[in-house]
Design a protein around this motif. Sequence first.
Motif, PDB file in Angstrom:
ATOM      1  N   PHE B  75      36.694 -23.254  15.637  1.00 55.12           N
ATOM      2  CA  PHE B  75      36.523 -24.412  16.511  1.00 55.12           C
ATOM      3  C   PHE B  75      35.130 -24.386  17.148  1.00 55.12           C
ATOM      4  CE2 PHE B  75      41.177 -23.986  16.463  1.00 55.12           C
ATOM      5  CZ  PHE B  75      41.540 -25.282  16.172  1.00 55.12           C
ATOM      6  N   SER B 117      37.768 -30.270  16.549  1.00 60.28           N
ATOM      7  CA  SER B 117      36.769 -30.065  17.613  1.00 60.28           C
ATOM      8  C   SER B 117      36.161 -31.406  18.012  1.00 60.28           C
ATOM      9  CB  SER B 117      35.656 -29.126  17.136  1.00 60.28           C
ATOM     10  OG  SER B 117      36.182 -27.871  16.794  1.00 60.28           O
ATOM     11  N   LEU B 164      37.516 -21.738  20.840  1.00 61.69           N
ATOM     12  CA  LEU B 164      38.287 -22.656  21.682  1.00 61.69           C
ATOM     13  C   LEU B 164      38.512 -22.020  23.055  1.00 61.69           C
ATOM     14  CD1 LEU B 164      39.712 -25.392  21.339  1.00 61.69           C
ATOM     15  CD2 LEU B 164      41.718 -24.173  20.549  1.00 61.69           C
TER      16      LEU B 164
END
Lengths: 121, 280
Positions: B75, B117, B164
Amino acid sequence: MKTCLIVDDSRVVRKVASRIVRDLGFSVSEASDGGEALKMCRVSMPDAVILDWNMPVMNGIDFVKALRREDGGKTPRVVFCSIENDAEHIRQALSSGADEFIMKPFDADILESKFAEVGLI
Amino acid sequence: MQDNIFNALADLALNASGQSVLPSKAYLIEARLAGIARREGFGSLDDLIHCLKSRQNPVLRAEVAAALLSRDTWFFRETAVLDGLVGTALPERLAASPSGHLRIWCAGGSTGQEAYSLSMLLEDETLPGLSGAKIEILSTDICKQATEKARRGTFGHYEVQRGLSIQRLLKHFTRLDSGDWQASEALRARISLHAHNLLEPADGLGKFDIIVCRNVLSGMARSARTRVVETLANQLAPGGLVMLADGETLYGLTDRLEPAGGLRGSWVAAGTANAKASAA
């Protein structure tokens, strides 16, 4: 050199985390419970704390709450690192004063990513 | 791994996906293919390769080819590129779009982390320049399994902890009983997924305002890169932008695209970069 205090009652976890954090360029110290960690912070505030949840003497939640009340205790970036990884536990850790949360088990990529998230690297 | 097996696999990867397989990755490939060989009842990797050579089995061939690809993604990889896309490129495109409808293509999007994302950024950022916009994200990958995984929007313990933040995880994902985390309906609604081989034409996918193709070309043989860039140029809407990863370039691969200037890693139709800069 930035400093990191690793607080976990598992010697294995401390050893693994220490190796990764040293590779990220940190000087590392270790404590096996929240009480010992708090005493160490009173002597010298680290830049980062990697913090287990369930420990004898003082658990991670009580430690981070106490840390944030200390002089200079708002400075360290506190990254919880626990097997208590459901959303409610994570929210409790954050509301108690933690900056990030690692769900165990973890590896070098995860630890590096989380340190980057809180601006430690 | 024996040379003849490695060479056969390298040929398969090149023909199927245009990827160059490095000898230094032989041990990784062996590990990835061992499970497939065992499941299919082959005694060794050699037997699996022999079967692929001697019998028509497009499904198994595709699965082996997909296993040879690097799937490493996370991410918010190169966050600055994504921030530039959402904060600068999209508002500029929207200002030039009478319909208010923008399309983004994540080409070679693997298991979807890039698309999710972008979807998170669009959810989180309240940019006045994007208010009222309808932004659609298409993520494609050659691997059907990766595409299916991306469609489910379900990510494992390690995946959700790479790139993340914990705040974004709690905001956009729900923990399932399995321990995996599933992206919210709002994130998933913006994303569509298709299995697509970048070596094939992409006319059916339509035109795109932004094409994000990061860390894909760099693993490909030169002939494949040229072919893929041609496809990207074909699918770029007038005034659109191709975004590459840090360190990637299209120099020497095409005359149809040129560096956009301003936004790092972005390329526009040849002959338009200066006009755009003048207008700005």
